[in-house]
Scaffold this motif. Sequence first.
Motif, PDB file in Angstrom:
ATOM      1  N   CYS A 172       0.812  -1.222   0.000  1.00  0.00           N
ATOM      2  CA  CYS A 172       0.000   0.000   0.000  1.00  0.00           C
ATOM      3  C   CYS A 172       0.845   1.273   0.000  1.00  0.00           C
ATOM      4  CB  CYS A 172      -0.982  -0.009   1.163  1.00  0.00           C
ATOM      5  SG  CYS A 172      -0.249  -0.122   2.803  1.00  0.00           S
ATOM      6  N   ARG A 173       1.993   1.266   0.695  1.00  0.00           N
ATOM      7  CA  ARG A 173       2.824   2.479   0.705  1.00  0.00           C
ATOM      8  C   ARG A 173       3.375   2.780  -0.679  1.00  0.00           C
ATOM      9  NH1 ARG A 173       8.001   2.590   4.118  1.00  0.00           N
ATOM     10  NH2 ARG A 173       9.047   3.450   2.302  1.00  0.00           N
ATOM     11  N   THR A 194      -0.997   7.661   6.900  1.00  0.00           N
ATOM     12  CA  THR A 194      -0.919   6.318   7.457  1.00  0.00           C
ATOM     13  C   THR A 194      -1.939   6.184   8.574  1.00  0.00           C
ATOM     14  OG1 THR A 194       0.558   4.640   8.399  1.00  0.00           O
ATOM     15  CG2 THR A 194       0.870   6.887   9.157  1.00  0.00           C
ATOM     16  N   GLY A 195      -2.490   4.992   8.725  1.00  0.00           N
ATOM     17  CA  GLY A 195      -3.491   4.804   9.760  1.00  0.00           C
ATOM     18  C   GLY A 195      -4.044   3.394   9.764  1.00  0.00           C
ATOM     19  N   ALA A 213      -1.818   2.624   4.209  1.00  0.00           N
ATOM     20  CA  ALA A 213      -1.404   3.924   3.676  1.00  0.00           C
ATOM     21  C   ALA A 213      -2.357   4.325   2.557  1.00  0.00           C
ATOM     22  CB  ALA A 213       0.033   3.865   3.152  1.00  0.00           C
ATOM     23  N   TRP A 214      -2.716   5.581   2.548  1.00  0.00           N
ATOM     24  CA  TRP A 214      -3.516   6.160   1.467  1.00  0.00           C
ATOM     25  C   TRP A 214      -3.057   7.596   1.298  1.00  0.00           C
ATOM     26  CZ3 TRP A 214      -5.494   4.565   6.177  1.00  0.00           C
ATOM     27  CH2 TRP A 214      -6.034   5.535   7.025  1.00  0.00           C
ATOM     28  N   THR A 225      -9.819  12.384   0.397  1.00  0.00           N
ATOM     29  CA  THR A 225      -9.183  11.072   0.529  1.00  0.00           C
ATOM     30  C   THR A 225      -9.250  10.267  -0.766  1.00  0.00           C
ATOM     31  OG1 THR A 225      -9.660  10.946   2.898  1.00  0.00           O
ATOM     32  CG2 THR A 225      -9.304   8.857   1.745  1.00  0.00           C
ATOM     33  N   PHE A 226      -8.105   9.679  -1.143  1.00  0.00           N
ATOM     34  CA  PHE A 226      -8.026   8.744  -2.268  1.00  0.00           C
ATOM     35  C   PHE A 226      -7.182   7.551  -1.832  1.00  0.00           C
ATOM     36  CE2 PHE A 226      -9.238  12.549  -4.529  1.00  0.00           C
ATOM     37  CZ  PHE A 226      -9.990  12.096  -5.611  1.00  0.00           C
ATOM     38  N   ASP A 227      -7.391   6.422  -2.505  1.00  0.00           N
ATOM     39  CA  ASP A 227      -6.697   5.190  -2.144  1.00  0.00           C
ATOM     40  C   ASP A 227      -6.408   4.404  -3.414  1.00  0.00           C
ATOM     41  OD1 ASP A 227      -5.908   2.668  -1.273  1.00  0.00           O
ATOM     42  OD2 ASP A 227      -7.332   2.603   0.391  1.00  0.00           O
ATOM     43  N   ALA A 228      -5.188   4.510  -3.918  1.00  0.00           N
ATOM     44  CA  ALA A 228      -4.827   3.830  -5.164  1.00  0.00           C
ATOM     45  C   ALA A 228      -4.723   2.324  -4.980  1.00  0.00           C
ATOM     46  CB  ALA A 228      -3.514   4.389  -5.703  1.00  0.00           C
TER      47      ALA A 228
END
Length: 272
Positions: A172-173, A194-195, A213-214, A225-228
Amino acid sequence: MLIRIGYDIELGVTAPTALIYMLQVHPSRAADIPAGEAITISPPLATDHYRDAFDNQCARVHVPLGVGSVRLRNTAVVHDSGLPDPVDAGAIEHAPADLPTHTLAFLLPSRYCEVDSELLPFAWAHFSGTAPGWPRVQAICDFVHRHLRFDYQRARANRTALEAWRERIGVCRDFTHLAVTLCRCMNIPARYVTGYLGDIGVPPVPYPMDFSAWFEVWLGDRWHTFDARHNTPRIGRVVIARGRDAADVPITMVFGVNKLQRFDVVTQEVSA
């Protein structure tokens, strides 16, 4: 919705040193944890608490001679809306000259985000034709989500955005670093987050729970907020820290030789 969060992390040490940890929930969520967090350090050691330049809660633990290991534990219950990440398809993009000054640091190259690399011409060649604002950021997420293959066994602490782009693999990172870098290449402020993110509302994954991570981008008048990695709105994100990239938000950092002996993370929905 109530979400139980926590961790049990143990680090072996061989000499007097200092240990920095960023494992407290971000101050922006403090009101959602009315009972507070129950952080313990074993053995009990002198600890300095402070806020960093990004308003993250940090702590420095003084590790004296003869301490073979340091164990950090925490548990808390977080009140959450239970709603997925908000989507604002009409959020607009600003020219650099019109951005708030507090966002400008998130346009610059950083340790893991090489804006001043071959990713810059790549980004302009591939995303300049997309509609600016939310659609452009979503196009970047779509690309990163397709381009990288998630492999927990291939995690590497020093992989940069450029290397992830070339290797086409990561965790994710790495998804986050690459998406952040491509956004910055397009003059969209982007910051690393991070969370905690549990498997709430989605099928559970077949590997151990970990921190996630996002990223967030500045569009319109606020951060979004986005999350690839997952590339879909998710439920139950709990922010720990924000920064330019992972170098700004280490979960733990020991100034000397150390060995990870235990690492357990909990993020799960609980009944009221």
